[in-house]
Design an enzyme around this catalytic site. Structure first.
Site, mmCIF file in Angstrom:
data_model
loop_
_atom_site.group_PDB
_atom_site.id
_atom_site.type_symbol
_atom_site.label_atom_id
_atom_site.label_comp_id
_atom_site.label_asym_id
_atom_site.label_seq_id
_atom_site.Cartn_x
_atom_site.Cartn_y
_atom_site.Cartn_z
ATOM 1 N N GLY A 44 0.837 -0.995 0.370
ATOM 2 C CA GLY A 44 -0.339 0.009 -0.198
ATOM 3 C C GLY A 44 0.815 1.102 -0.288
ATOM 4 N N GLU A 100 11.471 -5.127 -5.824
ATOM 5 C CA GLU A 100 10.715 -5.658 -6.726
ATOM 6 C C GLU A 100 11.069 -5.537 -7.767
ATOM 7 O OE1 GLU A 100 7.282 -2.772 -6.356
ATOM 8 O OE2 GLU A 100 6.172 -3.597 -7.604
HETATM 9 C C1 LIG Z 1 -0.498 -3.408 -12.780
HETATM 10 C C2 LIG Z 1 0.550 -2.393 -11.682
HETATM 11 C C3 LIG Z 1 0.768 -2.700 -10.282
HETATM 12 C C4 LIG Z 1 0.395 -1.626 -9.458
HETATM 13 N N1 LIG Z 1 0.707 -2.627 -8.105
HETATM 14 C C5 LIG Z 1 0.905 -1.736 -7.489
HETATM 15 C C6 LIG Z 1 0.670 -1.983 -6.125
HETATM 16 O O1 LIG Z 1 0.520 -2.718 -5.287
HETATM 17 N N2 LIG Z 1 1.169 -1.194 -5.236
HETATM 18 C C7 LIG Z 1 1.355 0.303 -5.332
HETATM 19 O O2 LIG Z 1 1.503 0.965 -4.184
HETATM 20 N N3 LIG Z 1 1.400 0.662 -6.587
HETATM 21 C C8 LIG Z 1 0.992 0.143 -7.488
HETATM 22 N N4 LIG Z 1 0.655 0.362 -8.743
HETATM 23 C C9 LIG Z 1 1.079 1.882 -8.747
HETATM 24 C C10 LIG Z 1 2.423 2.013 -9.556
HETATM 25 O O3 LIG Z 1 4.088 2.113 -8.475
HETATM 26 C C11 LIG Z 1 2.658 3.513 -9.978
HETATM 27 O O4 LIG Z 1 1.080 2.995 -11.415
HETATM 28 C C12 LIG Z 1 3.853 4.101 -10.047
HETATM 29 O O5 LIG Z 1 4.598 4.549 -9.786
HETATM 30 C C13 LIG Z 1 3.099 5.465 -11.016
HETATM 31 O O6 LIG Z 1 2.693 7.085 -10.763
HETATM 32 P P1 LIG Z 1 0.941 7.975 -11.174
HETATM 33 O O7 LIG Z 1 0.791 5.855 -11.729
HETATM 34 O O8 LIG Z 1 0.589 8.432 -9.885
HETATM 35 O O9 LIG Z 1 1.491 8.121 -12.871
HETATM 36 P P2 LIG Z 1 2.225 9.254 -12.643
HETATM 37 O O10 LIG Z 1 3.381 9.740 -11.260
HETATM 38 O O11 LIG Z 1 1.525 10.531 -12.353
HETATM 39 O O12 LIG Z 1 3.281 9.145 -13.593
HETATM 40 C C14 LIG Z 1 2.431 10.179 -14.753
HETATM 41 C C15 LIG Z 1 3.208 10.068 -16.406
HETATM 42 O O13 LIG Z 1 4.017 11.098 -15.477
HETATM 43 C C16 LIG Z 1 5.655 10.544 -15.953
HETATM 44 N N5 LIG Z 1 6.180 10.993 -14.402
HETATM 45 C C17 LIG Z 1 6.175 11.797 -13.016
HETATM 46 N N6 LIG Z 1 7.510 11.743 -12.821
HETATM 47 C C18 LIG Z 1 7.581 12.611 -12.935
HETATM 48 C C19 LIG Z 1 9.414 13.005 -13.084
HETATM 49 N N7 LIG Z 1 9.857 13.685 -11.928
HETATM 50 N N8 LIG Z 1 9.718 12.600 -14.512
HETATM 51 C C20 LIG Z 1 9.575 12.596 -16.106
HETATM 52 N N9 LIG Z 1 8.880 11.992 -15.679
HETATM 53 C C21 LIG Z 1 7.917 11.737 -14.523
HETATM 54 C C22 LIG Z 1 5.702 9.279 -15.228
HETATM 55 O O14 LIG Z 1 6.897 8.412 -15.141
HETATM 56 C C23 LIG Z 1 4.374 8.854 -15.867
HETATM 57 O O15 LIG Z 1 4.465 8.705 -17.164
HETATM 58 C C24 LIG Z 1 0.912 -0.658 -9.791
HETATM 59 C C25 LIG Z 1 0.367 0.284 -11.320
HETATM 60 C C26 LIG Z 1 0.934 -1.187 -12.342
HETATM 61 C C27 LIG Z 1 0.268 -0.321 -13.426
#
Ligand SMILES: Cc1cc2nc3c(=O)[nH]c(=O)nc-3n(C[C@H](O)[C@H](O)[C@H](O)COP(=O)(O)OP(=O)(O)OC[C@H]3O[C@@H](n4cnc5c(N)ncnc54)[C@H](O)[C@@H]3O)c2cc1C
Length: 376
Positions: free
Chosen positions: A119, A236
């Site tokens: 989480g 991970e």
């Molecule tokens: C299949 C799947 C399983 C998952 N399982 C888990 C889980 O079990 N537990 C958990 O906690 N999370 C989980 N996640 C979440 C995952 O860790 C996040 O989706 C990921 O960290 C990206 O965060 P966000 O989706 O909020 O995208 P955002 O952070 O909003 O990013 C959107 C876009 O902007 C880009 N971006 C953002 N900041 C920057 C920067 N500083 N420089 C350049 N580019 C940037 C990103 O690369 C991305 O392309 C899972 C995600 C998926 C898809």
């Protein structure tokens, strides 16, 4: 570095191959993938094949890290279900957990009796994880947790969650973050599965409405949440730690079988598969070398694991894109056998590889800043 295998490792592989041939299980017709992999985890554990590089006192075998690569390779070569991917969840307990916490949680994590979810991410805290706003307020005897998590894989099937919550000042970024063990059946937790583009609901939203946990459920001291989270995601990002070497090996073997004669008669098909084999070997060799180095130096994984994650993503996406291209309609159209839908599902899931565990851009940022020392 000498990557040749010791006689013990060769014997280990032999024993494992024999065992696998007799013990591989099949997914039930209506069995969700998550539950099937949990069942497989328990079968593997009973055979002594889980937690190879974990201390024996918690149910592991105390072997070196390279045994995890061998396990993945043999499972992949046989086309057996993936090696368990859940172990990375508990690594932080070895460094930050109390003896009581380790004794209580690790044996059941390794045996697959308890499943854990992570989480960390929230609607406004993904790449910018330090922006998380779930709060853990002190009560007389512990903490009361309130907030929302999202994208939590397998939350609906899990027994425990490693939860990050803010215990310090809001806006205090990563300094005020702490980690908690939260039993998923606690009053005040609501889990809502999210249907992904694959048609499955691997991940979920989680709502915490005043969830009470005792003080003994805090992992590490208050404020230790950030390094705990960073260690968890570093594991991970390792392809052997999450069982992905086995998954890719099995998929490559399956693809070759499905292509059959075309591999001999069609040079373009042969080139495409050769390219995949090379990418896969690079990943495997890189992981083996990385783990052998870690064994020698007795170190823990850090930001350099972003290289592993990038390589893993490349193999995942190239492999499944190639499968769709080469198998054509038979991979995407519904058919009597569900193998068709299965390749499409895997292809769609491979697209998520550049997001989960930290997005591709974040891995590149980490390498630039934390490994190469470039300015932000
Ligand atoms: C299949 C799947 C399983 C998952 N399982 C888990 C889980 O079990 N537990 C958990 O906690 N999370 C989980 N996640 C979440 C995952 O860790 C996040 O989706 C990921 O960290 C990206 O965060 P966000 O989706 O909020 O995208 P955002 O952070 O909003 O990013 C959107 C876009 O902007 C880009 N971006 C953002 N900041 C920057 C920067 N500083 N420089 C350049 N580019 C940037 C990103 O690369 C991305 O392309 C899972 C995600 C998926 C898809």
């Amino acid at each position: 570095m000498d990557l040749s295998e010791s006689p013990e490792l060769v014997a280990f592989r032999d024993g494992l191959r024999k065992w696998l041939r007799d013990n591989v299980i099949e997914q039930g017709a209506d069995e969700p993938r998550g539950l099937f992999l949990k069942r497989w985890h328990q079968v593997l554990f009973a055979g002594g094949w889980v937690g190879l590089s974990w201390p024996t006192e918690y149910g592991g075998r105390g072997l070196s890290n390279v045994y995890d690569v061998a396990l993945n390779e043999e499972i992949g070569a046989l086309g057996a279900p993936d090696a368990p991917r859940i172990g990375y969840m508990g690594r932080a307990f070895l460094q930050w957990g109390t003896q009581e916490q380790r004794d209580r949680y690790l044996p059941r994590l390794l045996s697959g009796e308890d499943y854990w979810c992570q989480g960390f991410s929230e609607p406004n805290a993904g790449s910018d994880l330090a922006n998380l706003s779930t709060r853990a307020e002190r009560t007389g005897t512990g903490y009361r947790i309130t907030g929302q998590k999202v994208w939590t894989s397998y939350a609906e099937y899990c027994d425990f969650c490693i939860l990050l919550a803010r215990t310090g000042e809001s806006g205090g970024r990563h300094k005020g973050v702490s980690a908690f063990v939260v039993p998923m059946r606690s009053p005040g937790i609501e889990v809502r599965p999210i249907v992904a583009t694959t048609g499955e609901s691997e991940f979920c939203e989680m709502f915490f409405d005043g969830v009470e946990v005792p003080e003994e459920n805090r992992l590490g001291a208050e404020g230790d949440g950030w390094p705990i989270a960073m260690m968890t995601v570093a594991y991970e990002r390792g392809a052997a730690d999450v069982g992905y070497l086995s998954k890719f090996g099995a998929a490559l073997g399956e693809l070759r079988t499905l292509l059959g004669d075309r591999l001999r008669t069609d040079a373009a098909v042969r080139r495409r598969v050769a390219d995949l084999e090379v990418r896969f070997r690079i990943l495997t060799t890189h992981v083996r070398r990385r783990l052998a180095e870690r064994d020698l130096a007795d170190t823990l994984p850090g930001p350099e694991m972003s290289v592993d994650k990038i390589l893993m993503t490349e193999v995942d996406q190239a492999l499944h894109r190639a499968a769709i291209d080469l198998l054509g309609a038979s991979a995407v159209l519904p058919a009597e056998s569900d193998a068709a839908g299965e390749w499409m599902r895997r292809y769609l899931y491979s697209r998520a590889a550049s997001i989960y565990g930290g997005s591709e851009q974040i891995q590149l940022n980490l390498l630039a800043q934390r490994v190469l020392g470039l300015p932000r």
